[in-house]
Design a protein around this motif. Structure first.
Motif, short mmCIF file in Angstrom:
data_model
loop_
_atom_site.label_atom_id
_atom_site.label_comp_id
_atom_site.label_asym_id
_atom_site.label_seq_id
_atom_site.Cartn_x
_atom_site.Cartn_y
_atom_site.Cartn_z
N VAL A 54 7.14 6.05 20.62
CA VAL A 54 6.29 5.44 19.82
C VAL A 54 7.14 4.44 17.73
N CYS A 55 6.58 3.73 18.16
CA CYS A 55 6.88 2.79 17.08
C CYS A 55 6.78 3.21 15.04
N THR A 56 8.15 3.52 15.29
CA THR A 56 8.08 3.70 13.84
C THR A 56 7.46 2.34 12.84
N GLY A 57 7.60 1.38 13.36
CA GLY A 57 7.40 -0.09 12.62
C GLY A 57 5.49 -0.39 12.49
N SER A 58 5.75 -1.69 12.34
CA SER A 58 4.17 -2.04 11.29
C SER A 58 2.96 -1.97 12.78
N CYS A 59 3.31 -2.17 14.24
CA CYS A 59 2.83 -1.84 14.74
C CYS A 59 2.02 -0.02 15.39
N CYS A 96 11.27 -1.43 19.16
CA CYS A 96 9.87 -1.91 20.21
C CYS A 96 9.33 -4.06 20.34
N PRO A 97 8.96 -4.12 21.09
CA PRO A 97 9.24 -5.21 21.75
C PRO A 97 8.06 -5.73 20.90
N ASN A 98 6.73 -5.27 20.48
CA ASN A 98 5.80 -5.67 19.62
C ASN A 98 6.91 -6.15 18.18
N CYS A 99 6.87 -5.65 17.34
CA CYS A 99 6.67 -6.08 16.26
C CYS A 99 8.90 -5.93 16.04
#
Length: 60
Positions: free
Chosen positions: A32-37, A15-18
């Motif tokens: 879909v990001c599985t991280g914080s965002c 993910c380029p965001n988180c």
């Protein structure tokens, strides 16, 4: 719609965001990001569009 993404590609994309891992959502044609965002990035013509400005943010 079936996404035509190789499994090795999903292993190296982040993910380029988180920086979290991404999982394919075949039904929505998104990664879909599985991280914080939890941002969802569109896949157009089998090419992931990993731009934060193009991402769908999760519902609150």
């Amino acid at each position: 719609m079936t996404l035509k993404l190789d499994s090795w590609l999903l292993e190296i994309l982040a993910c380029p965001n988180c920086g979290g891992d991404l999982r394919a959502d075949e039904e929505a044609a998104e990664l879909v990001c599985t991280g914080s965002c939890r941002y969802a990035y569109p896949v157009r013509d089998d090419i992931p569009v990993l731009l934060v400005d193009e991402a769908r943010t999760p519902a609150p």
